[in-house]
Design an enzyme around this catalytic site. Structure first.
Site, short mmCIF file in Angstrom:
data_model
loop_
_atom_site.label_atom_id
_atom_site.label_comp_id
_atom_site.label_asym_id
_atom_site.label_seq_id
_atom_site.Cartn_x
_atom_site.Cartn_y
_atom_site.Cartn_z
N GLU A 179 0.81 -1.23 0.00
CA GLU A 179 0.00 0.00 0.00
C GLU A 179 0.83 1.27 0.00
OE1 GLU A 179 -3.10 -0.17 2.96
OE2 GLU A 179 -4.01 -1.91 2.01
N GLU A 198 -4.70 -9.01 0.50
CA GLU A 198 -5.29 -8.63 1.79
C GLU A 198 -6.80 -8.50 1.64
OE1 GLU A 198 -2.85 -5.79 4.00
OE2 GLU A 198 -4.69 -5.00 4.87
C1 GAL Z 1 -4.58 -2.27 5.32
C2 GAL Z 1 -3.14 -2.29 5.76
C3 GAL Z 1 -2.97 -3.03 7.07
C4 GAL Z 1 -4.02 -2.61 8.06
C5 GAL Z 1 -5.37 -2.81 7.46
C6 GAL Z 1 -6.51 -2.47 8.39
O1 GAL Z 1 -4.84 -1.31 4.39
O2 GAL Z 1 -2.35 -2.91 4.80
O3 GAL Z 1 -1.70 -2.81 7.60
O4 GAL Z 1 -3.81 -1.27 8.40
O5 GAL Z 1 -5.48 -1.99 6.32
O6 GAL Z 1 -7.74 -2.66 7.75
#
Ligand code: GAL
Length: 799
Positions: free
Chosen positions: A434, A510
């Site tokens: 990100e 993710e």
């Molecule tokens: C993502 C990020 C993670 C965490 C997560 C929470 O965007 O990569 O580290 O912050 O969001 O939803």
């Protein structure tokens, strides 16, 4: 094959000694002003360091003359063994100015600390190469040995390495002292990162002719049922002043230690030179590695000079094939969608300083849930996590967070890859997460250099980036082997992209970020609790729904749910008093939340039903209560106090809901497949809390000072049912050859100390971690609570 004479006679195993260097350190919290001595000393002279304690106390941490310790004040230091995280010993502070990201750190104040350790090196070690390797120090560490500045290492996640050969004192020359300054004032991420030397430390002694650090690279370019071809590349360093002639003997051993192939090459190497030698070996009828059958082989690399083994280096590897295609991920030629979780490193009671056993426990819990993939978000994991994943069977997405092509940035990536590229568990490299330059041409140029570096170091695995935007801009995705989607379900981005770019290989790097507090069924901003009925965060999904997408769109290859376990810091959606995240499928102790069953239902064949909340609602008799459930059955039936209230057809990977009139007693849920009952869950209205019971994950520990028993305490009523709302204070006492290293209860807003002999239960559960010491015997752990019947566990500590 015929072995050269030298090999047959090689019997004296000298050479390499890798000692664990975790024990016997001292720790000083707070800053110390370090200045170099201005007058030449007898020993070490100008480079011996004086240390001035800021409060005005002067102390010398280095041995200035043989064994004399000038002005060192032991009272400024306390004894610790590693791994150690001092941040977990701190108290929570609600002050948004204590650091750059107080909530990120879980409202614990970071800072500076020092470690020192005295040690002797035998006279007989003179002439050897001696080095120290820190697996991980959070962060910005500076190391002095005998007052000499050895160097500085910024990253809190990659290992640091120092060659101590020249600076050490051997035998009568005097004792040695190592001093490590840790400046954790700055953070690297936005989550709890700990403070201190929180991973293992190793002291390695070799002869000057030796296998280099990370000096082997084993791959299997051809894998077929009848044989696997094994490519073995070995980097050898000669730190002698003369040319050396040697044999490199590479033996492949199977799981029981039988030699399955031996390759020998004879060579010579000039002074202060290094060389890389390639050999090809073979394994007949190889046993393939997979999470279900984690078969391992060992490469034993020996350097032999004049018939003497001067180095013996071991590399664990596995034989398997991986391929990410436009049709999904294939392991050993079979479609194998990855059921993954992303995880930070911490755990209840210990912060980021996890004994290996706790890492093993975490992996075991994930596997029990049906998971086969682990993303080490957002940093290189501790090496033991990869050893465990190799051994227990878990595929790993190994990660480097920062998008950077500076020499320092590329070095970080190289260290990660050189360290980890022999692990069969590692299936892909994640180059960044990100980063803001995703989808921009500048970002693409940087990424391209990182991809090139990665491909050079490891042509066998694909690279990805965990992107949250910019998939179709700036040519960014084009330089990746696999395009990573973080929350790509937003606007069904990944589905649209697949239609537009059918040749793109994709992965859900993710997903979900479902927030919930174990055992809580109403949002409570004041307490910082999030209901298990919640809508989740705006960018995520409900537990299990992400998996539905992988099933519907197999080209997605797999997913990493954010996260397997809660972690400290990043409290979302509420901040103080909440000090931990709520994203975990399990809480900080590894206790499952309701969503856990959504995943277990999706990821295992085991028929299950799970409904929530509990059935303890005094005052709500006769009122409607909403129930939700997860199941992998086709149909469920609910019975209240023995009477069926109806059946419901289920749709796969979605939760079901029911409004029920509450009556104390028994709620029974039955799961059906093909009309046959295959699963059942019973929830009963419990009586009041009456006693404690303890469940240890093991009753037998090793007497190594490291092993840990994870003991879960449940609060039960007189009939032995867990009281789902009990929060009694539990006190622990211990007798025998062990110690309590931490406690936890999974309450994300708990401000109780983790390092303590007591802890309140949270919604019926509590946890205590017991570590063995180095003596065999018994450990008796007692748990008591004022109004409840106590319990005890006896552990046996074996030699
Ligand atoms: C993502 C990020 C993670 C965490 C997560 C929470 O965007 O990569 O580290 O912050 O969001 O939803």
């Amino acid at each position: 094959m015929l072995l050269p004479v030298g090999f047959l006679h090689a019997s004296i195993e000298t050479g390499r000694l890798r000692e664990n260097f975790d024990l016997g350190w001292q720790f000083h919290k707070g800053d110390i002003a370090i200045k170099r001595a201005v007058k030449a000393g007898k020993q070490g002279g100008l480079t011996d360091a004086n240390v001035k304690v800021v409060e005005g106390e002067e102390a010398v941490i280095a041995y200035t003359d043989k064994n004399k310790v000038a002005d060192y004040k032991a009272s400024d230091w306390r004894n610790v063994d590693l791994p150690h995280d001092w941040l977990i010993e701190e108290s929570f502070v609600h002050d948004d100015n204590i650091s750059s990201q107080p909530a990120g750190n879980g409202y614990l104040p970071t800072g500076i600390g020092f470690y020192r350790k005295e040690f002797a090196i035998a006279a007989g070690d003179a002439g050897k190469k001696i080095s120290i390797e820190f697996d991980g120090i959070f962060r910005n560490s500076t190391v002095w040995v005998n007052g000499h500045l050895m160097g500085n290492h910024k990253s809190g996640y990659t290992p640091s390495f120092y060659d101590l050969t020249d600076i050490l004192r051997y035998g009568d020359e005097g004792k040695n002292v190592i001093l490590v300054k840790v400046d954790a004032t700055d953070t690297e991420g936005w989550w709890y990162e700990g403070c201190g030397i929180y991973r293992h430390v190793w002291l390695t002694k070799t002869t000057p002719l030796h296998v280099a650090r990370f000096g082997t690279f084993v791959t299997t370019p051809t894998v077929a049922p009848e044989k696997a071809v094994v490519s073995m590349k070995t980097t050898i360093e000669n730190e002698y002043k003369t040319t050396r002639h040697f044999q490199l003997v590479s033996r492949i051993l199977d799981a029981v230690g039988a030699v399955v192939d031996t390759q020998v090459v004879t060579d010579s190497i000039g002074p202060s030179q290094s060389t890389e030698l390639s050999q090809t070996g073979m394994i007949r009828q190889p046993k393939l590695w997979s999470p279900e059958t984690p078969a391992l082989y060992r490469l034993q690399t020996r350097i032999i000079e004049n018939g003497i083994i001067v180095d013996n280096f071991e590399t664990t590897f596995g034989v398997r094939t991986i391929a990410i295609t436009t049709k999904g991920f294939f392991l050993n030629g079979k479609l194998y969608p990855i059921k993954g979780t992303a995880n930070h490193q911490d755990f209840a009671g210990v912060g980021v300083a996890l004994p290996d056993k706790i890492n093993q426990y975490k992996i075991k819990l994930l596997k029990e849930m049906g998971s086969n993939g682990y993303r080490s978000a957002h940093n290189p994991p501790t090496p033991e996590v990869l050893d465990i994943c190799d051994r227990e069977g878990m595929l790993v997405l190994d990660e480097n967070r920062l998008l950077t092509s500076t020499p320092e940035g590329l070095d970080e990536l190289k260290t990660l890859m050189l360290r980890d590229r022999n692990h069969p568990s590692v299936f892909m490299w994640c180059l960044e997460n990100e980063e803001s330059l995703e989808g921009q041409v500048t970002g693409t140029r940087i990424l391209e250099k990182m991809v090139e570096t990665a491909h050079q170091l490891d042509p066998t695995r694909p690279v990805t980036a965990a992107m949250n935007h910019g998939w179709n801009e700036g040519g960014y995705s084009d330089v990746l082997d696999v395009v990573g989607y973080n929350y790509g379900q937003r606007g069904m981005q990944y589905v649209k992209d697949h239609e537009k770019y059918p040749n793109r290989k994709m992965f859900v790097t993710e997903s979900t970020s479902y927030v919930s507090t174990r055992g809580e069924y109403e949002d409570n901003h004041e307490k910082g609790y999030v209901s298990n009925f919640g809508k989740g965060v705006g960018w995520g999904l409900q537990p299990g729904q992400d998996w539905k997408h992988v099933v519907l769109y197999p080209y997605l290859s797999g997913t990493f749910v954010w996260t397997g376990f809660d972690y400290r810091g990043e409290p979302t959606p509420y901040r103080w008093p909440c000090v931990s995240s709520h994203f975990g499928i399990m809480d900080l102790c590894g206790f499952p939340k309701d969503g856990y069953y959504g995943y277990k239902a999706a990821w295992t064949d085991q028929p299950l039903v799970h409904v929530f909340p509990h059935w303890n609602w005094p005052g709500k008799e006769g009122k409607l209560i909403k129930f939700r459930g997860y199941s992998n059955c086709e149909e469920v039936e609910i019975l209240v106090n023995g009477k069926s209230v109806g059946k419901k057809k289920l749709s796969a990977f979605e939760y079901f809901e029911w409004d029920l009139i509450y009556m104390p007693g028994k709620l029974e849920v039955r799961g059906y497949k093909n009309g046959k009952q295959v699963a059942r869950q019973i929830r009963e209205t419990t009586g009041t809390a009456s006693r404690l019971t303890a469940k240890a994950d093991t009753l037998s520990l090793k007497a190594d000072g490291c092993d840990v028993a994870i003991i879960n305490i449940e609060i039960k009523d007189a009939k032995g049912r867990v009281v789902p709302t009990a929060d009694n204070l539990i006190k622990f006492s211990i007798e025998g050859n062990g110690r309590i290293i931490g406690t936890g209860n999974g309450n994300p807003s708990s401000h109780e100390p983790d390092k303590a002999d007591r802890r309140k239960a949270f919604n019926g559960l509590c946890q205590v971690l017991v570590q063995s010491d180095r003596q065999a015997g018994k450990i008796k752990l007692k748990a008591t609570s004022e109004t409840l019947e106590g319990t005890e566990v006896t552990l046996t500590v074996h030699e």
